[in-house]
Write a protein that holds these residues in place. Structure first.
Motif, PDB file in Angstrom:
ATOM      1  N   ASP A   1      14.022  -4.988  34.646  1.00  0.00           N
ATOM      2  CA  ASP A   1      13.854  -3.984  33.593  1.00  0.00           C
ATOM      3  C   ASP A   1      13.123  -4.574  32.392  1.00  0.00           C
ATOM      4  O   ASP A   1      12.197  -3.962  31.850  1.00  0.00           O
ATOM      5  CB  ASP A   1      15.222  -3.453  33.172  1.00  0.00           C
ATOM      6  CG  ASP A   1      15.122  -2.510  31.979  1.00  0.00           C
ATOM      7  OD1 ASP A   1      14.569  -1.414  32.149  1.00  0.00           O
ATOM      8  OD2 ASP A   1      15.590  -2.884  30.880  1.00  0.00           O
ATOM      9  N   TYR A   2      13.534  -5.773  31.977  1.00  0.00           N
ATOM     10  CA  TYR A   2      12.960  -6.427  30.798  1.00  0.00           C
ATOM     11  C   TYR A   2      11.466  -6.694  30.992  1.00  0.00           C
ATOM     12  O   TYR A   2      10.631  -6.308  30.168  1.00  0.00           O
ATOM     13  CB  TYR A   2      13.699  -7.740  30.563  1.00  0.00           C
ATOM     14  CG  TYR A   2      13.274  -8.515  29.337  1.00  0.00           C
ATOM     15  CD1 TYR A   2      13.920  -8.338  28.114  1.00  0.00           C
ATOM     16  CD2 TYR A   2      12.250  -9.455  29.396  1.00  0.00           C
ATOM     17  CE1 TYR A   2      13.549  -9.051  26.985  1.00  0.00           C
ATOM     18  CE2 TYR A   2      11.867 -10.171  28.276  1.00  0.00           C
ATOM     19  CZ  TYR A   2      12.524  -9.976  27.072  1.00  0.00           C
ATOM     20  OH  TYR A   2      12.140 -10.691  25.968  1.00  0.00           O
TER      21      TYR A   2
ATOM     22  N   VAL B   1       9.025  -3.514  31.479  1.00  0.00           N
ATOM     23  CA  VAL B   1       8.637  -2.840  30.243  1.00  0.00           C
ATOM     24  C   VAL B   1       7.488  -3.585  29.561  1.00  0.00           C
ATOM     25  O   VAL B   1       6.517  -2.979  29.092  1.00  0.00           O
ATOM     26  CB  VAL B   1       9.840  -2.711  29.291  1.00  0.00           C
ATOM     27  CG1 VAL B   1       9.393  -2.199  27.919  1.00  0.00           C
ATOM     28  CG2 VAL B   1      10.887  -1.775  29.884  1.00  0.00           C
ATOM     29  N   LEU B   2       7.589  -4.915  29.514  1.00  0.00           N
ATOM     30  CA  LEU B   2       6.514  -5.715  28.916  1.00  0.00           C
ATOM     31  C   LEU B   2       5.239  -5.630  29.750  1.00  0.00           C
ATOM     32  O   LEU B   2       4.129  -5.558  29.215  1.00  0.00           O
ATOM     33  CB  LEU B   2       6.955  -7.169  28.785  1.00  0.00           C
ATOM     34  CG  LEU B   2       8.166  -7.449  27.883  1.00  0.00           C
ATOM     35  CD1 LEU B   2       8.468  -8.948  27.838  1.00  0.00           C
ATOM     36  CD2 LEU B   2       7.939  -6.922  26.469  1.00  0.00           C
TER      37      LEU B   2
ATOM     38  N   GLN C   1       3.366  -2.406  29.136  1.00  0.00           N
ATOM     39  CA  GLN C   1       2.630  -2.428  27.879  1.00  0.00           C
ATOM     40  C   GLN C   1       1.326  -3.217  28.013  1.00  0.00           C
ATOM     41  O   GLN C   1       0.273  -2.806  27.510  1.00  0.00           O
ATOM     42  CB  GLN C   1       3.505  -3.030  26.778  1.00  0.00           C
ATOM     43  CG  GLN C   1       2.898  -2.982  25.390  1.00  0.00           C
ATOM     44  CD  GLN C   1       2.766  -1.573  24.840  1.00  0.00           C
ATOM     45  OE1 GLN C   1       3.361  -0.638  25.373  1.00  0.00           O
ATOM     46  NE2 GLN C   1       1.989  -1.407  23.780  1.00  0.00           N
TER      47      GLN C   1
ATOM     48  N   THR D   1      19.067 -13.482  26.972  1.00  0.00           N
ATOM     49  CA  THR D   1      18.293 -12.351  27.479  1.00  0.00           C
ATOM     50  C   THR D   1      17.615 -12.833  28.759  1.00  0.00           C
ATOM     51  O   THR D   1      17.677 -14.018  29.093  1.00  0.00           O
ATOM     52  CB  THR D   1      17.217 -11.890  26.467  1.00  0.00           C
ATOM     53  OG1 THR D   1      16.099 -12.804  26.523  1.00  0.00           O
ATOM     54  CG2 THR D   1      17.752 -11.822  25.047  1.00  0.00           C
TER      55      THR D   1
ATOM     56  N   PHE E   1       5.801  -5.302  20.001  1.00  0.00           N
ATOM     57  CA  PHE E   1       6.476  -4.663  21.130  1.00  0.00           C
ATOM     58  C   PHE E   1       7.422  -5.645  21.812  1.00  0.00           C
ATOM     59  O   PHE E   1       8.560  -5.306  22.148  1.00  0.00           O
ATOM     60  CB  PHE E   1       5.439  -4.150  22.132  1.00  0.00           C
ATOM     61  CG  PHE E   1       6.033  -3.345  23.252  1.00  0.00           C
ATOM     62  CD1 PHE E   1       6.239  -1.983  23.093  1.00  0.00           C
ATOM     63  CD2 PHE E   1       6.388  -3.946  24.446  1.00  0.00           C
ATOM     64  CE1 PHE E   1       6.796  -1.227  24.121  1.00  0.00           C
ATOM     65  CE2 PHE E   1       6.945  -3.201  25.478  1.00  0.00           C
ATOM     66  CZ  PHE E   1       7.143  -1.839  25.312  1.00  0.00           C
ATOM     67  N   GLU E   2       6.953  -6.866  22.019  1.00  0.00           N
ATOM     68  CA  GLU E   2       7.782  -7.873  22.680  1.00  0.00           C
ATOM     69  C   GLU E   2       8.999  -8.211  21.833  1.00  0.00           C
ATOM     70  O   GLU E   2      10.106  -8.386  22.337  1.00  0.00           O
ATOM     71  CB  GLU E   2       6.968  -9.137  22.966  1.00  0.00           C
ATOM     72  CG  GLU E   2       7.741 -10.188  23.755  1.00  0.00           C
ATOM     73  CD  GLU E   2       6.853 -11.336  24.224  1.00  0.00           C
ATOM     74  OE1 GLU E   2       7.396 -12.276  24.816  1.00  0.00           O
ATOM     75  OE2 GLU E   2       5.635 -11.270  24.001  1.00  0.00           O
TER      76      GLU E   2
ATOM     77  N   LYS F   1      10.511  -6.211  19.731  1.00  0.00           N
ATOM     78  CA  LYS F   1      11.431  -5.078  19.821  1.00  0.00           C
ATOM     79  C   LYS F   1      12.278  -5.165  21.088  1.00  0.00           C
ATOM     80  O   LYS F   1      13.508  -4.973  21.044  1.00  0.00           O
ATOM     81  CB  LYS F   1      10.629  -3.770  19.813  1.00  0.00           C
ATOM     82  CG  LYS F   1      11.482  -2.512  19.906  1.00  0.00           C
ATOM     83  CD  LYS F   1      10.604  -1.273  19.813  1.00  0.00           C
ATOM     84  CE  LYS F   1      11.447   0.000  19.891  1.00  0.00           C
ATOM     85  NZ  LYS F   1      12.045   0.191  21.217  1.00  0.00           N
ATOM     86  N   LYS F   2      11.640  -5.468  22.211  1.00  0.00           N
ATOM     87  CA  LYS F   2      12.373  -5.580  23.470  1.00  0.00           C
ATOM     88  C   LYS F   2      13.339  -6.761  23.418  1.00  0.00           C
ATOM     89  O   LYS F   2      14.461  -6.689  23.927  1.00  0.00           O
ATOM     90  CB  LYS F   2      11.391  -5.739  24.635  1.00  0.00           C
ATOM     91  CG  LYS F   2      12.057  -5.710  26.010  1.00  0.00           C
ATOM     92  CD  LYS F   2      12.736  -4.383  26.260  1.00  0.00           C
ATOM     93  CE  LYS F   2      13.410  -4.351  27.640  1.00  0.00           C
ATOM     94  NZ  LYS F   2      14.163  -3.106  27.857  1.00  0.00           N
TER      95      LYS F   2
ATOM     96  N   GLU G   1      16.409  -5.767  21.416  1.00  0.00           N
ATOM     97  CA  GLU G   1      17.256  -4.867  22.205  1.00  0.00           C
ATOM     98  C   GLU G   1      18.144  -5.668  23.153  1.00  0.00           C
ATOM     99  O   GLU G   1      19.344  -5.392  23.302  1.00  0.00           O
ATOM    100  CB  GLU G   1      16.393  -3.894  23.010  1.00  0.00           C
ATOM    101  CG  GLU G   1      15.733  -2.814  22.178  1.00  0.00           C
ATOM    102  CD  GLU G   1      14.824  -1.938  23.015  1.00  0.00           C
ATOM    103  OE1 GLU G   1      14.702  -2.187  24.236  1.00  0.00           O
ATOM    104  OE2 GLU G   1      14.211  -0.995  22.457  1.00  0.00           O
ATOM    105  N   SER G   2      17.562  -6.683  23.798  1.00  0.00           N
ATOM    106  CA  SER G   2      18.316  -7.511  24.735  1.00  0.00           C
ATOM    107  C   SER G   2      19.324  -8.396  24.013  1.00  0.00           C
ATOM    108  O   SER G   2      20.434  -8.625  24.509  1.00  0.00           O
ATOM    109  CB  SER G   2      17.362  -8.380  25.559  1.00  0.00           C
ATOM    110  OG  SER G   2      16.564  -7.583  26.409  1.00  0.00           O
TER     111      SER G   2
END
Length: 329
Positions: free
Chosen positions: A38-39, A42-43, A46, A204, A301-302, A304-305, A308-309
């Motif tokens: 999942d992690y 998403v990256l 992008q 993470t 973006f990275e 932010k992810k 979140e983790s």
């Protein structure tokens, strides 16, 4: 091979297949792989959106989304394949009589497993490893990427190598458990968040943490890229996290005192979903690494992810709701 343990090639193959099958049948065990997929997916998406070729850049959003959706599906299949190939490779290296002889406790702790990963190119040159993971599913992803995008080959290989190494890590842990079935790895844990005091722990899918200091009210973690990023990155501290626990009353008191770093809490505590019956974590995250240690193109973006983790890690360690965790960045 492992000293005092003799297995022929068929026995090694059967053991590896049995252990990886057990892993995929255990939903709790494979949460690590699922969260990693999942992690990185998403990256990966992008990066793909930023690298459409000239034809696809001019297509409408609906067509682009269809291309990305298919790319994502094949990404998960390819990275799962790389993970399994890594698992197989570890068994090949460890039980190959032509390779180094390993002591029975060679993989008994995280540090020794890290050293094995760092020495991977000693057993297989990097170019050979890249060819090794180019099976049908990874090759399909590469061909798909070449058809619709630019500059995706190196990104795909880089991610596949990460998952190959994650498969190796699982295999080494399982081999140790097979060799020492009657013993468990023991270590002291911290008072607040129950993390190991003397060895790195997963934070993470991309980051590890190391306990620095703390007590029942706060902890300081040193943050590193994990071992899949190689010895230089994984041994250089990229950030420090200070996690402090407060009651709702303590936070309100700090706001009343108008302490500078708590001013943002006025907004935070105005959230309707916060649970005032539970405590809160106020987290200071201090990035040490320069921007080159994050993907420059997807820096925000990275990050932010990543946060979140990190938040999810604190939720898992404490059972606090996400709404009760605030990062000060």
């Amino acid at each position: 091979m492992i000293q005092d343990i003799s297995l022929n090639k068929i026995q090694v193959r059967d053991l590896e297949e049995s252990l990886i099958d057990d892993y995929f049948k255990d939903e709790d065990a494979q949460k690590g792989l699922s969260s990693s997929l999942d992690y990185y997916q998403v990256l990966f998406e992008q990066k793909a959106r930023n690298n459409f070729d000239n034809i696809r850049k001019n297509e409408n959003e609906e067509i682009q989304d269809k291309v990305i959706s298919s790319f994502n599906i094949h990404f998960v299949k390819a990275m799962t394949y790389a993970f399994i190939k890594g698992h197989q490779l570890a068994f090949k290296i460890v039980f190959d009589e032509g390779n180094t002889s390993f002591k029975a406790d060679a993989f008994a702790n995280q540090n020794s497993r890290s050293l094995f990963l760092f020495a991977l190119y000693k057993y297989f040159p990097k170019n050979d490893l890249e060819e090794y993971i180019k099976g049908p599913k990874v090759n399909y992803l590469i061909n798909y990427g070449t058809k619709y995008f630019e500059n995706m080959f190196s990104i795909i290989i880089e991610d596949a190598m990460v998952f190959l190494k994650k498969g190796i890590e699982l295999a080494l842990t399982q081999i140790n458990q097979e060799v020492h079935k009657d013993s468990q790895e023991k270590y002291e844990i911290s008072s607040l968040l129950s993390v190991p005091l003397s060895q790195k722990f997963n934070v993470t899918p991309a980051l590890d943490g190391g306990y620095a200091l703390g007590n029942k009210n706060f902890e300081v973690w040193d943050i590193y890229w994990n071992d899949t990023y190689g010895p230089i990155k994984s041994q250089s501290r990229m950030a420090t996290m200070l996690i402090k626990e407060y009651s709702f009353e303590e936070l309100q008191n700090n706001i009343t005192k108008q302490e500078q770093r708590f001013k943002v809490l006025n907004l935070f505590l105005s959230r309707s979903q916060i649970d005032v019956t539970q405590n809160f974590f106020y987290v200071d995250f201090m990035l040490i690494a320069n921007k080159e240690n994050l993907n420059v193109e997807n820096n925000d973006f990275e990050k932010k992810k990543m946060f979140e983790s990190l938040t999810q890690k604190l939720v898992d360690c404490s059972n606090l709701p996400v709404s009760n965790i605030l990062f000060n960045m």
